[in-house]
Design a protein around this motif. Structure first.
Motif, PDB file in Angstrom:
ATOM      1  N   ILE A 106       3.509  32.735  28.263  1.00  0.00           N
ATOM      2  CA  ILE A 106       4.729  32.476  29.041  1.00  0.00           C
ATOM      3  C   ILE A 106       5.383  33.770  29.523  1.00  0.00           C
ATOM      4  O   ILE A 106       6.313  33.718  30.318  1.00  0.00           O
ATOM      5  CB  ILE A 106       5.758  31.619  28.268  1.00  0.00           C
ATOM      6  CG1 ILE A 106       6.233  32.314  27.000  1.00  0.00           C
ATOM      7  CG2 ILE A 106       5.210  30.229  27.998  1.00  0.00           C
ATOM      8  CD1 ILE A 106       7.398  31.624  26.301  1.00  0.00           C
ATOM      9  N   ALA A 107       4.890  34.913  29.072  1.00  0.00           N
ATOM     10  CA  ALA A 107       5.520  36.185  29.436  1.00  0.00           C
ATOM     11  C   ALA A 107       4.803  36.909  30.564  1.00  0.00           C
ATOM     12  O   ALA A 107       5.414  37.690  31.285  1.00  0.00           O
ATOM     13  CB  ALA A 107       5.599  37.095  28.206  1.00  0.00           C
TER      14      ALA A 107
ATOM     15  N   GLY B 218      15.905  48.905  19.749  1.00  0.00           N
ATOM     16  CA  GLY B 218      16.537  49.391  20.968  1.00  0.00           C
ATOM     17  C   GLY B 218      15.600  49.971  22.011  1.00  0.00           C
ATOM     18  O   GLY B 218      16.066  50.484  23.029  1.00  0.00           O
ATOM     19  N   LEU B 219      14.286  49.877  21.807  1.00  0.00           N
ATOM     20  CA  LEU B 219      13.364  50.451  22.789  1.00  0.00           C
ATOM     21  C   LEU B 219      13.407  49.736  24.134  1.00  0.00           C
ATOM     22  O   LEU B 219      13.273  50.379  25.173  1.00  0.00           O
ATOM     23  CB  LEU B 219      11.929  50.463  22.256  1.00  0.00           C
ATOM     24  CG  LEU B 219      11.587  51.604  21.324  1.00  0.00           C
ATOM     25  CD1 LEU B 219      10.155  51.470  20.822  1.00  0.00           C
ATOM     26  CD2 LEU B 219      11.776  52.950  22.004  1.00  0.00           C
ATOM     27  N   THR B 220      13.608  48.421  24.121  1.00  0.00           N
ATOM     28  CA  THR B 220      13.686  47.702  25.396  1.00  0.00           C
ATOM     29  C   THR B 220      14.831  48.254  26.233  1.00  0.00           C
ATOM     30  O   THR B 220      14.658  48.530  27.428  1.00  0.00           O
ATOM     31  CB  THR B 220      13.859  46.187  25.163  1.00  0.00           C
ATOM     32  OG1 THR B 220      12.740  45.703  24.420  1.00  0.00           O
ATOM     33  CG2 THR B 220      13.957  45.433  26.480  1.00  0.00           C
TER      34      THR B 220
ATOM     35  N   ALA C  69      12.932  37.501  24.413  1.00  0.00           N
ATOM     36  CA  ALA C  69      13.073  38.332  25.610  1.00  0.00           C
ATOM     37  C   ALA C  69      14.439  38.112  26.270  1.00  0.00           C
ATOM     38  O   ALA C  69      15.093  39.069  26.672  1.00  0.00           O
ATOM     39  CB  ALA C  69      11.953  38.039  26.599  1.00  0.00           C
ATOM     40  N   LEU C  70      14.876  36.857  26.358  1.00  0.00           N
ATOM     41  CA  LEU C  70      16.185  36.575  26.956  1.00  0.00           C
ATOM     42  C   LEU C  70      17.295  37.332  26.234  1.00  0.00           C
ATOM     43  O   LEU C  70      18.168  37.922  26.875  1.00  0.00           O
ATOM     44  CB  LEU C  70      16.479  35.077  26.901  1.00  0.00           C
ATOM     45  CG  LEU C  70      16.116  34.261  28.124  1.00  0.00           C
ATOM     46  CD1 LEU C  70      16.196  32.773  27.818  1.00  0.00           C
ATOM     47  CD2 LEU C  70      16.994  34.613  29.293  1.00  0.00           C
ATOM     48  N   ARG C  71      17.268  37.304  24.907  1.00  0.00           N
ATOM     49  CA  ARG C  71      18.292  38.023  24.132  1.00  0.00           C
ATOM     50  C   ARG C  71      18.234  39.527  24.411  1.00  0.00           C
ATOM     51  O   ARG C  71      19.273  40.170  24.597  1.00  0.00           O
ATOM     52  CB  ARG C  71      18.126  37.741  22.641  1.00  0.00           C
ATOM     53  CG  ARG C  71      18.565  36.336  22.247  1.00  0.00           C
ATOM     54  CD  ARG C  71      18.548  36.119  20.741  1.00  0.00           C
ATOM     55  NE  ARG C  71      17.213  36.271  20.151  1.00  0.00           N
ATOM     56  CZ  ARG C  71      16.274  35.333  20.122  1.00  0.00           C
ATOM     57  NH1 ARG C  71      16.521  34.152  20.665  1.00  0.00           N
ATOM     58  NH2 ARG C  71      15.113  35.553  19.545  1.00  0.00           N
ATOM     59  N   ALA C  72      17.044  40.087  24.458  1.00  0.00           N
ATOM     60  CA  ALA C  72      16.903  41.527  24.710  1.00  0.00           C
ATOM     61  C   ALA C  72      17.410  41.883  26.103  1.00  0.00           C
ATOM     62  O   ALA C  72      18.094  42.897  26.283  1.00  0.00           O
ATOM     63  CB  ALA C  72      15.443  41.951  24.546  1.00  0.00           C
TER      64      ALA C  72
END
Length: 187
Positions: free
Chosen positions: A31-32, A115-117, A147-150
């Motif tokens: 899905i990504a 925190g890398l994203t 992913a949405l949260r990040a």
């Protein structure tokens, strides 16, 4: 632990290929990413070299940014594609203004949540603003909660644009974006 965040160099295409193939084995890959491990692994080296040339340091249409650990290990990546106003994007939608589009976001599992994203996105946004982007967007599957949260933590907000990709009706892709900062308010 400190990380170096920088643009890909053309001669690093084998490492970029290896990281992409690793990303395509991630449990959320279906899905990504709009590509399967099998199809990517079958591509010839010439494809990976050309891909690196189009998105390496000094390129203006795209930029692949990598996060490198102190030992030189690549631990994450994001690619920024530039989209021109008046053009049609890869999904067939009109592009209304010059914008960046973040794709191929991946952080190795052992390095997630530190925190890398956000650091990768900061570098991607900086590059896009330097290219004259008015906004930067990304698409994320509605079921990809991690992913949405990040992306929300990184300052991206839902625009209300949704779409289904490919022949699948397995959920929607949500567009999130961040607008170019008003330089006047930064002074």
């Amino acid at each position: 632990m400190s990380y170096k965040v920088r643009s890909l160099r053309v001669d690093e295409w084998p490492r970029a290929k290896a990281l992409r193939l690793e990303a395509l084995r991630d449990p959320v890959a279906p899905i990504a990413f709009m590509e399967t491990y099998k199809s990517a692994a079958a591509r010839p080296d010439s494809f990976w070299r050309e891909r690196a040339e189009r998105s390496a340091e000094g390129a203006s249409g795209a930029q692949q940014i990598i996060a490198e650990g102190p030992d030189g290990e690549w631990v994450g990546t994001v690619t920024v594609l530039m989209e021109e106003a008046g053009a049609t994007d890869w999904a067939g939608l009109p592009v209304e203004r010059r914008q960046g589009h973040l794709v191929a976001v991946f952080v190795r599992p052992a390095y997630r949540g530190i925190g890398l994203t956000e650091v990768l996105f900061d570098a991607g946004l900086e590059w896009a603003w330097a290219q004259g982007a008015e906004r930067v967007r990304l698409l994320v599957h509605e079921d990809n909660g991690r992913a949405l949260r990040a992306y929300r933590r990184a300052g991206f907000v839902e625009t209300g644009v949704t779409m289904t990709l490919g022949d699948s009706s397995d959920g929607r892709e949500l567009e999130l974006a961040v607008e170019r900062p008003d330089e006047e308010s930064d002074r």
